[in-house]
Design an enzyme around this catalytic site. Structure first.
Site, PDB file in Angstrom:
ATOM      1  N   PRO A 181     -32.479  21.031 -33.463  1.00 39.05           N
ATOM      2  CA  PRO A 181     -33.696  20.826 -32.671  1.00 39.05           C
ATOM      3  C   PRO A 181     -33.353  20.404 -31.247  1.00 39.05           C
ATOM      4  O   PRO A 181     -32.348  19.733 -31.021  1.00 39.05           O
ATOM      5  CB  PRO A 181     -34.427  19.704 -33.390  1.00 39.05           C
ATOM      6  N   CYS A 182     -34.193  20.814 -30.324  1.00 37.04           N
ATOM      7  CA  CYS A 182     -33.854  20.596 -28.924  1.00 37.04           C
ATOM      8  C   CYS A 182     -34.780  19.589 -28.269  1.00 37.04           C
ATOM      9  O   CYS A 182     -34.724  19.391 -27.073  1.00 37.04           O
ATOM     10  CB  CYS A 182     -33.931  21.920 -28.187  1.00 37.04           C
ATOM     11  N   GLN A 183     -35.606  18.894 -29.035  1.00 39.06           N
ATOM     12  CA  GLN A 183     -36.589  18.001 -28.415  1.00 39.06           C
ATOM     13  C   GLN A 183     -35.936  17.005 -27.472  1.00 39.06           C
ATOM     14  O   GLN A 183     -36.483  16.662 -26.451  1.00 39.06           O
ATOM     15  CB  GLN A 183     -37.361  17.198 -29.471  1.00 39.06           C
ATOM     16  N   TYR A 199     -33.476  17.287 -25.574  1.00 38.14           N
ATOM     17  CA  TYR A 199     -33.027  17.752 -24.281  1.00 38.14           C
ATOM     18  C   TYR A 199     -33.831  18.936 -23.741  1.00 38.14           C
ATOM     19  O   TYR A 199     -33.422  19.576 -22.803  1.00 38.14           O
ATOM     20  CB  TYR A 199     -31.532  18.094 -24.277  1.00 38.14           C
ATOM     21  N   ALA A 200     -34.986  19.245 -24.370  1.00 39.69           N
ATOM     22  CA  ALA A 200     -35.779  20.375 -23.874  1.00 39.69           C
ATOM     23  C   ALA A 200     -36.485  19.997 -22.572  1.00 39.69           C
ATOM     24  O   ALA A 200     -36.767  18.834 -22.325  1.00 39.69           O
ATOM     25  CB  ALA A 200     -36.819  20.769 -24.912  1.00 39.69           C
TER      26      ALA A 200
END
Ligand SMILES: C[S@@+](CC[C@H](N)C(=O)[O-])C[C@H]1O[C@@H](n2cnc3c(N)ncnc32)[C@H](O)[C@@H]1O
Length: 527
Positions: A108-110, A112-113
């Protein structure tokens, strides 16, 4: 006789012509898996924490509907050990570290998104902050799995911001760990629109090959072309900033420039190419939508007319053929905003929408016999004024929420779809003024290049989230074919027997005998 090493065992298996066996970590619904499956790899299992996503994966790749089946079970990567997972999936016949040839991972990229700007500001003030974010550290689970399962190939995907976390390049850290485990690593950024996906989605890909393969990874050349809008180019430059400053001139650099176009290339697939054959939403269909969770209970027929090549591919994807109808063409109920959507022009964002809403409110005020001065605290009509206005004008500040809304342009690929679609879908307002609505679940799936026969478990929001999170299958397919070529495996391309070109070009629409008349049934919601 000493037992053969797991790596030698896998080389023998490949020489025997067996398909590469894939384990998909953080699999979501399986966009990454689907691209590799289409290129002839064998998906043997997945690891996913969200129950609906893991059930979607189990259904589409193993035909499993029982949520208690080991393939459908949700698992937390931080809690399950690699050997345990392989055993639970029944893959340990020859030993856990012989079960898997390829590991895919899109954690999941939350953390660093780009969507998490407040978070990024916090990181800028405290550069180590993201390291304390548990989701940001999930890549360490990938390294743990690689060490234990010894795949020949690792493919990692993430948002470009992972290259620049307040100056820290997380992908370089992953490469260093994988190199220490015996892998040769390269990474780059690829845009999905350059691989036949009707969406400009920019992501980082890392390829790691076991050193025994003796191959340095590279990346596939684009099959389709469009010059990316400035915003995408800026984001790419910003993400690559520290990488280019520190790595690009070093002969050992693991970063590779994004492959450019070469030779014959097709124009990018547009939103119109992707969506044109999907059923038109009439006003009465929109009015029939009830509040509450939206389930996929209604079968709708495709629009009449010859589907584009892309649409034809989506309808006839081998192993995921749709039938004559689609079930998940469901949209959000947004009665306040339909008139605003109708007046917005392609590419317009929230500030335009807010201006249009204000115009609409001025028109309505007159009809209601209200005046601007009725907004004053002293006006006896104040309450009525505010409640009527709220039925027309969205409450968000246009200065703060610039890119919260966007009307799609028919003649270009869509902008990036994200998991946020599961909360609202204003970022993708349909380009058709007459339909004046946000995109449906099936349209989101098309814009990610999921075939019509791919089913999503859960109601509308869960499906939107799974779709927005995914690696577009056609982009994954390009990578899968390229990797097969590099590691010397003859991919058993599922598209080959059907004579289906990878091309999703719209210019010469393939004929399609499944075209049926458009219909306008009402769309119900299961509350
Ligand atoms: C970006 S999505 C991956 C999408 C996937 N690669 C695809 O193509 O469909 C990340 C996924 O990781 C899952 N996830 C998050 N934390 C996890 C954990 N601790 N263990 C397992 N899965 C996790 C999320 O539920 C989400 O589905």
């Amino acid at each position: 006789m000493p037992r053969q090493s797991p790596i030698a065992f896998k080389h023998d298996r490949l020489r025997a012509g067996e398909p590469l066996r894939v384990l998909d970590l953080f699999s979501g619904c399986g966009g990454f898996s689907l691209g590799f499956d289409s290129a002839g790899y064998r998906i043997v299992g997945s690891l996913e924490k969200d129950p609906r996503a893991s059930q979607t994966h189990a259904y589409n790749f193993f035909g499993i509907t029982d949520p208690d089946d080991p393939h459908a079970a949700a698992r937390d990567a931080k809690k399950v050990r690699p050997g345990e997972l392989v055993r639970e999936l029944g893959l340990d016949k020859d030993g856990a570290n012989r079960a898997v040839d390829v590991i895919l991972a899109g954690p999941p990229c939350q953390s660093y998104a780009r969507v998490g700007r407040a978070k990024l500001r916090e990181i800028a003030n405290n550069p180590d902050a993201f390291l304390h974010d548990r989701r940001g550290r999930l890549y360490t689970e990938l390294v743990r799995y690689v060490r234990a399962l010894k795949p020949l190939v690792v493919v990692f995907e993430n948002v470009p911001d992972v290259l620049n976390q307040a100056g820290v390049n997380v992908v370089e850290d992953i490469c260093a760990d994988l190199e220490a485990a015996g892998y040769v690593c390269r990474y780059t950024t690829l845009n999905a629109a350059h691989y036949g996906v009707p969406q400009m989605r920019e992501r980082v890909f890392l390829l790691a090959y076991h050193e025994s393969l003796g191959v340095e990874p590279s990346f596939p050349s684009p099959t389709h072309w469009i010059e990316l809008p400035e915003g995408y180019q800026d984001a790419r430059r910003a993400a690559l900033g520290p990488t280019l400053r520190t790595g690009s001139t070093d002969s050992n650099a693991r970063y590779m420039p994004t492959p450019g176009p070469s030779g014959e290339i097709l124009p990018a697939v547009t939103a119109w190419d992707a969506l044109r054959d999907l059923p038109v939403y009439t006003l009465s269909m929109k009015e029939a939508i009830r509040p509450g969770p939206r389930r996929f209970t209604q079968n709708l027929r495709y629009n009449q007319g010859r589907p584009t090549r892309f649409a034809s591919l989506m309808r006839h994807w081998p192993g995921f053929e749709g039938d004559r109808t689609i079930r998940d063409h469901v949209i959000r109920r947004l009665p306040r905003d339909y008139p605003i959507f109708a007046r917005m022009k392609p590419g317009e964002q929230y500030p335009h929408a807010h201006r249009i809403a204000t115009e609409l409110w001025n028109e309505k005020m007159e009809a209601l016999g209200l005046k601007a001065s009725d907004s004053d605290a002293s006006s006896p009509n104040r309450e009525r004024y505010e409640s009527e206005k709220a039925k027309v004008v969205p409450p968000y500040d246009p200065e703060k929420f610039v890119d919260k809304w966007r009307k799609m342009a028919a003649g270009e690929p869509a902008r990036t779809l994200t998991a946020h679609l599961g909360k609202d879908s204003y970022t993708h307002i349909h380009y058709d003024d007459d339909q004046a609505r946000t995109i449906s679940v099936r349209e989101a799936a098309r814009l990610q290049s999921f075939p019509d026969g791919f089913r999503f478990v859960g109601a509308m929001n869960a499906a939107f989230r799974q779709i927005g999170n995914a690696v577009p299958p056609l982009l994954a397919r390009s990578l899968a074919l390229h990797v097969a070529g590099e590691v010397g495996v003859t991919a058993r391309d599922r598209f080959a027997p059907a004579g289906m070109a990878l091309s999703a070009h719209s210019g010469d629409g393939a004929s399609d005998d499944h075209v049926v008349a458009a219909s306008t049934p009402s769309v119900e919601a299961d509350a």
